[in-house]
Enzyme design. Structure first.
Site, PDB file in Angstrom:
ATOM      1  N   GLU A  81       0.861  -1.179   0.000  1.00 37.99           N
ATOM      2  CA  GLU A  81       0.000   0.000   0.000  1.00 37.99           C
ATOM      3  C   GLU A  81       0.901   1.235   0.000  1.00 37.99           C
ATOM      4  OE1 GLU A  81      -3.640   2.116   2.523  1.00 37.99           O
ATOM      5  OE2 GLU A  81      -2.707   0.282   3.280  1.00 37.99           O
TER       6      GLU A  81
ATOM      7  N   ARG B 206       6.539 -14.027   8.305  1.00 42.20           N
ATOM      8  CA  ARG B 206       7.108 -12.709   8.056  1.00 42.20           C
ATOM      9  C   ARG B 206       8.494 -12.633   8.684  1.00 42.20           C
ATOM     10  NH1 ARG B 206       3.237  -8.536  10.765  1.00 42.20           N
ATOM     11  NH2 ARG B 206       4.792  -7.109   9.907  1.00 42.20           N
TER      12      ARG B 206
ATOM     13  N   LYS C 169       4.352  -0.016  10.937  1.00 42.08           N
ATOM     14  CA  LYS C 169       4.284   1.287  10.264  1.00 42.08           C
ATOM     15  C   LYS C 169       3.855   2.384  11.231  1.00 42.08           C
ATOM     16  CE  LYS C 169       3.416   0.275   5.366  1.00 42.08           C
ATOM     17  NZ  LYS C 169       2.438   0.423   4.263  1.00 42.08           N
TER      18      LYS C 169
END
Length: 568
Positions: free
Chosen positions: A38, A268, A278
């Protein structure tokens, strides 16, 4: 001990999955992946693993990987981020011919949503988000069906189109899939497909007033592009049934242009002493706790790049740790060992003194004019690569050494310069300390030595040995530089583990800026962005924007090897 490149490659179950698919003729032998960030922030080290998994899998099987921006939230996304992501992916070593965007498919996604409404698979709900969330219930608790769940398809279709036209306020209505409010998987309890957003979109402007959610846009965008293996991290495991449900409906309608893609989840990347959230990274930037997204202490690719991490090292590290289905936390020292190993092969050597102490050679010769003689000594640029050749550095009767390289009253097993001791100066001469000058507080200001002219090049004709070789910089020819030294931004291995707040483990003193450093003249020729080894000190990257500022990339000591020894 260097990076463990001789160890067999770690398991990669995704590659094994593709091998099995190809053997069975699944997807007709095609392999197509995508990396779908994104554009609402900068990429970090965690994204690097996803990038390498997606692109390397496609490369391994002769397939294709696309960079696709999941630009479905106009409130937080920006072209600046998109451009930065393209740049970061290219820096990491992967070619992006032309990125694609979920917004490219807005018309198709909207048309498919209309078909869902027409077939009784979706409805417009006018409840607020808090109510919808509460009605979903919880694990072991039943959901509550919306009072609008059975509204006629014609009515929902009319409302949905009016939502697109901008008739309604943000948050006043949503489009929900009609699945099962009692399903044990919470993702299938009538998830939201569209919500109203009146903000400016970085590509489509004000053309759209409704935007698809990630779960609706993700699988359908995969289907439009012909993705075969849709790779996600483990937190999307519970979303896979919804991914499949949406695609199953479109397949039943005969709407899929390619074979139905399949989502697969992998672990991950997590590192010790590192935060990749983030939200937390944004907090660091906005509160001025770091100097922006490219601060060399940040785990962003921009920060690692500025610090001097080679892209090849990051790729090698990601390949080494493998692809598994189990989350784990890797030592940051392992990543640093890959950085150190590559830089040892490619970085040229230079001499720099970070905390200078003046040394005067009392018996150094002078020329006819009374000026100190200047010798040019030859130094190897990189002992790991003979093709890098040699350079010369000036040497005269006054030079700088590290303050730690002299002690007036040394402890046991201290082999550097002390009163009466002889040491080797790299590539130059043997020198012997004959005294020192101190200030009124007893601090050493200057060291006096004599040199042996027969030891030019650092070897004694009589074969005598010394126990220490020290680096130096000629005082009359030195280049002034500044050096930034870095420690871990977070002191704890798992930030926040003890208190629940990662910022409790933030090291406010994680950077030290030294502004009076001295370096040999050839350092002035190091290009911005290049990394060199300061002999005996570590690897340092020349800042791309600030002349003569160098960032310590990594030290010379292999801390990961020491950790493995302790574990053993």
């Amino acid at each position: 001990m260097s990076a463990p490149t001789d160890r067999p490659a770690a398991a990669n179950f995704v590659s094994d999955l593709v091998v099995a698919d190809n053997a069975q003729g699944t997807f007709g032998g095609r392999v197509q992946t995508r990396f779908p960030p994104e554009p609402n922030g900068y990429l970090h080290i965690g994204h690097a693993k996803a990038i390498t998994v997606d692109f390397e899998l496609a490369r391994e099987f002769g397939g294709q990987c696309k960079l696709r921006f999941d630009d479905t939230n106009p409130d937080t996304e920006d072209t600046t981020y998109a451009d930065a992501i393209v740049d970061d992916v290219a820096w990491l070593g992967y070619t992006v011919d032309e990125p694609v965007y979920t917004s490219d498919y807005f018309e198709q996604l909207f048309r498919w949503a209309e078909m869902f409404i027409e077939q009784g698979l979706a409805y417009v709900d006018e409840q607020d988000g808090e109510t919808i969330s509460a009605q979903r219930g919880g694990y072991g608790n039943p959901g509550v069906e919306s009072p609008h769940r059975d509204r006629p398809s014609e009515e929902s279709l009319d409302l949905f189109r009016r939502m697109r036209d901008g008739e309604f306020a943000d948050g006043s209505k949503v489009l929900r899939a009609k699945i099962d409010m009692q399903h044990e998987n919470m993702q299938l309890r009538d998830p939201v497909m569209y919500r109203i957003r009146s903000g400016h979109h970085h590509r489509t402007g004000e053309a759209w007033k409704v935007y698809p959610t990630y779960d609706w846009a993700h699988g359908q965008s995969d289907a439009i592009e012909g993705v075969t293996h849709s790779l996600c991290t483990l937190e999307f495991d519970s979303h896979r049934p919804l991914y499949d449900w949406y695609l199953d409906q479109l397949a039943r309608m005969g709407e899929l242009p390619f074979e139905q893609p399949r989502q697969t989840e992998f672990a991950r990347l997590e590192l010790t002493h590192t935060v990749t959230s983030k939200r937390k990274l944004l907090q660091l930037v906005e509160q001025g706790l770091v100097d922006g997204w490219d601060d060399p202490r940040m785990p962003t690719l921009r920060g690692l790049r500025k610090r001097g991490y080679p892209a090849e090292s990051i790729r090698e590290f990601c390949s080494f740790i493998g692809v598994s289905r189990t989350n784990s936390r890797n030592e940051i020292e392992l990543l640093e060992s890959f950085v150190r190993t590559r830089l040892n092969r490619v970085a040229q050597r230079r001499m720099a003194v970070l905390r200078p102490l003046e040394v005067v050679i009392d018996n150094w010769p002078v020329d006819d004019s009374g000026a100190p003689v200047v010798e040019q000594v030859e130094l190897v640029n990189n002992p790991e690569n003979a093709d890098d050749g040699t350079r010369t550095a000036p040497f005269s009767g006054r030079f700088w050494i590290e303050q730690d390289d002299f002690m007036a009253e040394p402890p046991p097993k201290y082999y550097r310069l002390t009163p009466g001791r002889e040491v080797r100066l790299r590539g130059a001469f043997f020198v012997t300390c004959v005294g020192f000058d101190s200030d009124d507080d007893g601090n050493v200001e200057r060291v006096h030595v004599t040199y042996d002219p027969e030891t030019r090049g650092g070897n004694a004709p009589d074969g005598r040995k010394v126990k220490s070789t020290m680096h130096w910089v000629s005082a009359d020819h030195a280049v002034d530089i500044s050096v930034a030294l870095y420690e871990r931004l977070f002191s704890a291995e798992v930030p926040g583990e003890a208190t629940g707040d990662v910022f409790d483990d933030l090291d406010a003193n994680s950077r030290e800026l030294l502004t009076e450093c001295k370096a040999e003249p050839s350092l002035a020729d190091v290009a911005p962005g290049d990394v060199v080894q300061f002999e005996r000190l570590g690897y340092f990257a020349h800042d791309a924007d600030q002349p003569r500022l160098f960032h310590r990339t990594v030290g010379l000591r292999d801390e990961w090897a020491n950790i493995q020894k302790r574990k053993g």
